[in-house]
Design a protein around this motif. Structure first.
Motif, PDB file in Angstrom:
ATOM      1  N   HIS A 223       1.074  -1.288   0.472  1.00  0.00           N
ATOM      2  CA  HIS A 223      -0.118   0.064  -0.347  1.00  0.00           C
ATOM      3  C   HIS A 223       1.047   1.054   0.170  1.00  0.00           C
ATOM      4  O   HIS A 223       0.859   2.558  -0.793  1.00  0.00           O
ATOM      5  CB  HIS A 223      -0.639  -0.320   1.409  1.00  0.00           C
ATOM      6  CG  HIS A 223      -1.798  -1.185   1.195  1.00  0.00           C
ATOM      7  ND1 HIS A 223      -2.531  -1.669   2.632  1.00  0.00           N
ATOM      8  CD2 HIS A 223      -2.545  -1.433   0.165  1.00  0.00           C
ATOM      9  CE1 HIS A 223      -3.415  -2.698   2.165  1.00  0.00           C
ATOM     10  NE2 HIS A 223      -3.227  -2.896   0.845  1.00  0.00           N
ATOM     11  N   GLN A 225       4.040   1.508  -0.989  1.00  0.00           N
ATOM     12  CA  GLN A 225       4.703   1.561  -2.495  1.00  0.00           C
ATOM     13  C   GLN A 225       3.571   2.124  -3.460  1.00  0.00           C
ATOM     14  O   GLN A 225       3.872   3.005  -4.717  1.00  0.00           O
ATOM     15  CB  GLN A 225       4.647   0.165  -2.776  1.00  0.00           C
ATOM     16  CG  GLN A 225       5.078   0.427  -4.221  1.00  0.00           C
ATOM     17  CD  GLN A 225       5.676  -1.218  -4.964  1.00  0.00           C
ATOM     18  OE1 GLN A 225       5.368  -2.257  -4.733  1.00  0.00           O
ATOM     19  NE2 GLN A 225       6.012  -1.158  -6.050  1.00  0.00           N
ATOM     20  N   GLN A 226       2.247   1.996  -3.118  1.00  0.00           N
ATOM     21  CA  GLN A 226       1.552   2.421  -4.130  1.00  0.00           C
ATOM     22  C   GLN A 226       1.268   3.892  -3.825  1.00  0.00           C
ATOM     23  O   GLN A 226       0.598   4.833  -4.635  1.00  0.00           O
ATOM     24  CB  GLN A 226       0.311   1.740  -4.087  1.00  0.00           C
ATOM     25  CG  GLN A 226      -0.543   0.041  -4.754  1.00  0.00           C
ATOM     26  CD  GLN A 226      -1.696  -0.311  -4.862  1.00  0.00           C
ATOM     27  OE1 GLN A 226      -2.305   0.295  -3.245  1.00  0.00           O
ATOM     28  NE2 GLN A 226      -1.719  -1.593  -4.958  1.00  0.00           N
ATOM     29  N   GLU A 229       4.074   5.797  -5.459  1.00  0.00           N
ATOM     30  CA  GLU A 229       4.466   5.876  -7.394  1.00  0.00           C
ATOM     31  C   GLU A 229       2.971   6.434  -7.882  1.00  0.00           C
ATOM     32  O   GLU A 229       3.303   7.031  -8.980  1.00  0.00           O
ATOM     33  CB  GLU A 229       4.394   4.261  -7.728  1.00  0.00           C
ATOM     34  CG  GLU A 229       6.162   3.487  -7.262  1.00  0.00           C
ATOM     35  CD  GLU A 229       5.898   2.239  -7.993  1.00  0.00           C
ATOM     36  OE1 GLU A 229       4.560   1.632  -7.837  1.00  0.00           O
ATOM     37  OE2 GLU A 229       6.684   1.262  -8.221  1.00  0.00           O
ATOM     38  N   LYS A 230       2.324   6.219  -7.160  1.00  0.00           N
ATOM     39  CA  LYS A 230       0.891   7.112  -7.582  1.00  0.00           C
ATOM     40  C   LYS A 230       0.646   8.304  -6.957  1.00  0.00           C
ATOM     41  O   LYS A 230      -0.257   9.033  -7.453  1.00  0.00           O
ATOM     42  CB  LYS A 230      -0.185   6.171  -7.645  1.00  0.00           C
ATOM     43  CG  LYS A 230      -0.202   4.737  -8.598  1.00  0.00           C
ATOM     44  CD  LYS A 230      -1.266   4.159  -8.738  1.00  0.00           C
ATOM     45  CE  LYS A 230      -0.649   2.880  -9.561  1.00  0.00           C
ATOM     46  NZ  LYS A 230      -1.859   2.115  -9.499  1.00  0.00           N
ATOM     47  N   GLY A 231       1.248   8.308  -5.818  1.00  0.00           N
ATOM     48  CA  GLY A 231       0.544  10.100  -4.975  1.00  0.00           C
ATOM     49  C   GLY A 231       1.903  11.114  -5.324  1.00  0.00           C
ATOM     50  O   GLY A 231       2.854  10.236  -5.438  1.00  0.00           O
ATOM     51  N   SER A 232       1.136  11.728  -4.177  1.00  0.00           N
ATOM     52  CA  SER A 232       2.597  12.962  -4.580  1.00  0.00           C
ATOM     53  C   SER A 232       3.396  12.739  -2.760  1.00  0.00           C
ATOM     54  O   SER A 232       2.084  12.047  -1.718  1.00  0.00           O
ATOM     55  CB  SER A 232       1.749  14.322  -3.992  1.00  0.00           C
ATOM     56  OG  SER A 232       1.398  14.623  -3.216  1.00  0.00           O
ATOM     57  N   SER A 235       1.169  13.540   0.408  1.00  0.00           N
ATOM     58  CA  SER A 235      -0.045  12.641   0.846  1.00  0.00           C
ATOM     59  C   SER A 235       0.154  11.355   1.127  1.00  0.00           C
ATOM     60  O   SER A 235      -0.891  10.892   1.842  1.00  0.00           O
ATOM     61  CB  SER A 235      -0.867  12.271  -0.811  1.00  0.00           C
ATOM     62  OG  SER A 235      -0.080  11.176  -1.540  1.00  0.00           O
TER      63      SER A 235
END
Length: 434
Positions: A223, A225-226, A229-232, A235
């Motif tokens: 979680h 890692q996600q 990789e996808k958030g700022s 966040s």
């Protein structure tokens, strides 16, 4: 005037010491060295009966029967001697502990079960007396593994020479160490100095709880890692422990699972399959019971010392002696390690015992040279004597797996390195006793 003279003398003395230190560390060694006229076991082909090896700037520049020796090279006469790749101990705690009974010299573990962000490199003591002792038997590089907890940290690959860790470092991280939870109903009580038995159901429940904690920790890391990789950056809150698992989850870093019993090995393999992570098995006392699984999953094994007692009371006396040959026959890649500090020097003997109990000579040599380099992704630089590889070599009076063999010359990073050590010094001191 006297004070000026004293200052000048001090500066000159300091300069002399710096020059001497530079010479002792090999900094003034020539950039080109040559081993001439030795029998060379390259482990990449047939032995070269009488050949030369040219070392330039730390690497092997040329090797062969007709390798030309450049003008001005420092020559090591190899007549009547043999050359092998430097030995590789694939699991040790070298530099983390000096004297077990002196707590101030022990830095091999941290508190807590989950410390993936820690690295053995930060605790290695380059001046450890164990390092030159291990060099004397031909060991030139090793993987140092931290201990304690379920995930004690990351293993480090180092050379066995250097004033500082930076000089010794091969690769800071070669794998994440995971101590797989055991099921053991028997424990030793030091208060009563006797063994105590616990009900199997209780022990099994405790083991399952630990495995669940491990699973939850990896799920949290996914979680995280996600989010990375996808958030700022704003966040999520940075977590160094979870961050350290990202290379493992990406498949960039293997997990070195320490497990001995067959059911532990099976459980660890299932866990790694579910988590989709690469597994290296370390220990593997009962790996012979799960040979099909290891071959099917392509899991390499880092075995411990062959000179060990059988793990079970009904095992044959030579259970550990024959294990390397069994894995070789089953097509499983393996290495032999010391899993030690003070007994690391016996690594060649462990491989020699495996040869005496069914392993071929070449395969025994590869178990402490090429195989560990391949397992840890270091074979581009280590494991064989070939052009372009790092100049970690040993020049011996014979087979390095024979206890009577003497390492005459040892090269680390292409530099001629001393084999003097505390054991030899004490031997020489007391053999002269009246």
């Amino acid at each position: 005037m006297k004070s000026v003279n004293k200052l000048t003398a001090s500066l000159l003395a300091g300069l002399f010491l710096l020059l001497f230190a530079g010479a002792s560390t090999g900094q003034t060694q020539p950039s080109v060295l040559a081993i001439r006229g030795a029998k060379i076991y390259t482990l990449a082909g047939a032995p070269i009966e009488k050949g030369n090896i040219i070392l330039r700037d730390g690497r092997i520049a040329a090797v062969g029967a007709d390798a030309a020796i450049p003008a001005g090279a420092e020559i090591v006469d190899g007549a009547g001697l043999e050359v092998y790749p430097g030995l590789f101990d694939s699991s040790s705690q070298l530099g983390l502990t000096e004297i077990d009974s002196v707590a101030g010299t022990v830095d091999n573990a941290e508190m807590g079960d989950f410390n993936p962000q820690l690295n053995a490199a930060t605790a290695i003591h380059p001046a450890s007396e164990h390092i030159p002792v291990s060099r004397e038997t031909g060991i030139t590089h090793t993987v140092v593994m931290p201990g304690g907890g379920m995930i004690p940290g990351q293993a480090t690959a180092i050379h066995l020479a250097g004033w500082t860790l930076e000089e010794m470092l091969v690769r800071k991280s070669v794998g994440l160490v995971l101590n797989w939870p055991q099921i053991s109903t028997r424990s030793f009580d030091f208060a009563t100095f006797s063994f105590k038995e616990k009900p199997y159901t209780d022990v099994k429940r405790e083991q399952e709880k630990k495995v669940q904690e491990l699973t939850d920790f990896f799920d949290r890391a996914r979680h995280y890692q996600q989010a990375v990789e996808k958030g700022s950056a704003a966040s999520y809150e940075r977590d160094l422990k979870l961050e350290a698992l990202i290379p493992v989850l990406k498949g960039e870093l293997p997990v070195i699972v320490i497990a001995e019993r067959a059911r532990e090995i099976k459980g660890a393999s299932e866990f790694c399959d579910k988590q989709k992570i690469r597994m290296i098995l370390a220990g593997g006392t009962e790996s012979y019971k799960v040979k099909d699984l290891l071959r099917q999953k392509n899991i390499p094994v880092i075995l411990g010392p062959t000179l060990a007692l059988p793990a079970n009371e009904d095992d044959p006396y030579d259970r550990q002696f024959t294990l390397p040959a069994e894995l070789q026959a089953a097509g499983i890649q393996f290495a032999i390690s010391s899993q030690s500090i003070s007994f690391m020097r016996r690594l060649p003997e462990y491989a020699g015992v495996a040869q005496a109990y069914g392993l071929s000579h070449d395969d025994a040599l590869k178990a402490v040279t090429l195989n560990p380099a391949q397992i840890f992704g270091l074979s581009k630089d280590f494991g064989t004597i070939e052009t372009g590889k790092i100049g970690n070599l040993i020049v011996t009076t014979g087979d390095p797996l024979e206890i009577r063999t003497v390492v005459r010359y040892l090269f680390i990073n292409g530099r001629l390195t001393s084999t003097d050590n505390k054991h030899r010094q004490l031997y020489e001191k007391y053999r002269k006793r009246p």
